[in-house]
Design an enzyme around this catalytic site. Structure first.
Site, PDB file in Angstrom:
ATOM      1  N   LYS A 142       6.053 -22.393 -17.555  1.00 55.60           N
ATOM      2  CA  LYS A 142       7.068 -21.661 -17.003  1.00 55.60           C
ATOM      3  C   LYS A 142       6.646 -20.949 -15.848  1.00 55.60           C
ATOM      4  O   LYS A 142       7.702 -21.022 -14.838  1.00 55.60           O
ATOM      5  CB  LYS A 142       7.433 -20.668 -18.106  1.00 55.60           C
ATOM      6  CG  LYS A 142       8.585 -19.839 -17.826  1.00 55.60           C
ATOM      7  CD  LYS A 142       8.800 -18.585 -18.722  1.00 55.60           C
ATOM      8  CE  LYS A 142       8.053 -17.456 -18.551  1.00 55.60           C
ATOM      9  NZ  LYS A 142       8.406 -16.249 -19.193  1.00 55.60           N
ATOM     10  N   ASP A 160      12.750 -19.821 -20.043  1.00 56.70           N
ATOM     11  CA  ASP A 160      12.499 -18.538 -20.300  1.00 56.70           C
ATOM     12  C   ASP A 160      13.068 -18.182 -21.762  1.00 56.70           C
ATOM     13  O   ASP A 160      13.906 -18.995 -22.137  1.00 56.70           O
ATOM     14  CB  ASP A 160      12.369 -17.491 -19.545  1.00 56.70           C
ATOM     15  CG  ASP A 160      14.134 -17.002 -19.079  1.00 56.70           C
ATOM     16  OD1 ASP A 160      14.912 -18.125 -19.517  1.00 56.70           O
ATOM     17  OD2 ASP A 160      14.313 -16.038 -18.298  1.00 56.70           O
TER      18      ASP A 160
END
Length: 273
Positions: A142, A160
């Site tokens: 991420k 996320d």
């Protein structure tokens, strides 16, 4: 500020049979087009001036808000402007600077570790490849995609909590594992859309499609959403749930892009949130 979009009917189109793969792809891509009209100014909500600052800010953003990170990083980068500076920090002093972001001991360890790795293995520069970034302490896929997409222009999906929640709510995927979510969403959209899609979905999750009480009655993509009705459907009540610039409130960034339509966030200790 009321969100605008082509799909502005009050109620979504009901579905009477299972959605085909083709129909899902078409609906997903239409949602992306609608969000592009609602959020033409979508952007990363962390303040940064270079890849190192974005990398550090993204690591700090775990388990806190982008606002709190943005309020903390001016002092942090004034004290430690380069990887070399941060790698040589006194741990207790670094911890004190980043304390407002929470989990400051763990984060300080990660920041010093990744800074040392940048210094020793990458000539003091943030690498522009996924396989290199994920070798840095505290950096997962991420974080790597945030840096690659916004500092290097390399397309990527940032999964996320907001992104994962919304793509499941929209029935684009039923996966929970972030890597599996990433793979399934990448298969729906052309690579050129991945980074901006991430921004738009995250923007929508923060402003309208909230976790606990989505503002369904003020949502411009309600006709395309299979989860319509999970939140407030009354338009007037729903508008009161809108956040950030949609609700006439400050955004997350102290230094937003020039085209941002809202009010910049205040510095640490400033009035308003």
């Amino acid at each position: 500020m009321r969100p605008q979009g082509k799909a502005s009917a009050k109620k979504p189109v009901g579905k009477t049979k299972p959605e085909s793969r083709l129909a899902l792809v078409r609906r997903a891509r239409r949602i992306n087009r609608e969000l592009a009209e609602v959020y033409p100014y979508a952007h990363p909500e962390l303040d940064f001036r270079n890849p190192f600052e974005l990398l550090v800010a993204t690591v700090l953003s775990a388990q806190t808000t982008d606002l709190r990170v943005n309020q903390t990083t001016p002092a942090l980068f004034a004290k430690y402007p380069t990887p070399e500076d941060m790698a040589a920090a006194v741990p207790e002093e670094l911890e004190e600077v980043i304390r407002p972001t929470g989990f400051f001991r763990m984060k300080a360890k990660s920041l010093m570790g990744l800074s040392a790795a940048l210094r020793d293995d990458f000539g003091g520069e943030v690498p522009g490849r996924l396989e290199d970034l994920v070798t840095l302490p505290g950096v997962g896929r991420k974080t790597a995609h945030v840096v690659l997409g916004n500092a290097f222009g390399v397309p990527g999906i940032t999964v996320d909590t907001h992104f994962g929640r919304l793509v499941r709510r929209w029935k684009w995927t039923d996966q929970e594992d972030p890597e599996k979510v990433e793979a399934e969403i990448c298969a729906i959209f052309p690579k050129s859309e991945w980074t901006m899609l991430s921004h738009r979905v995250i923007f929508h999750g923060r402003r309208i499609c909230h976790a606990r009480k989505p503002a369904c009655g003020a949502c411009p993509i309600a006709p395309l959403c299979p989860a319509y009705g999970e939140g407030e459907t009354d338009p007037e009540k729903a508008r009161k749930l809108l956040k950030y610039e949609m609700g006439g409130q400050p955004g997350q960034r102290l230094s937003p892009p020039p085209d941002y339509p809202g009010t910049p966030a205040p510095p640490l200790g400033g009035a308003g949130r």
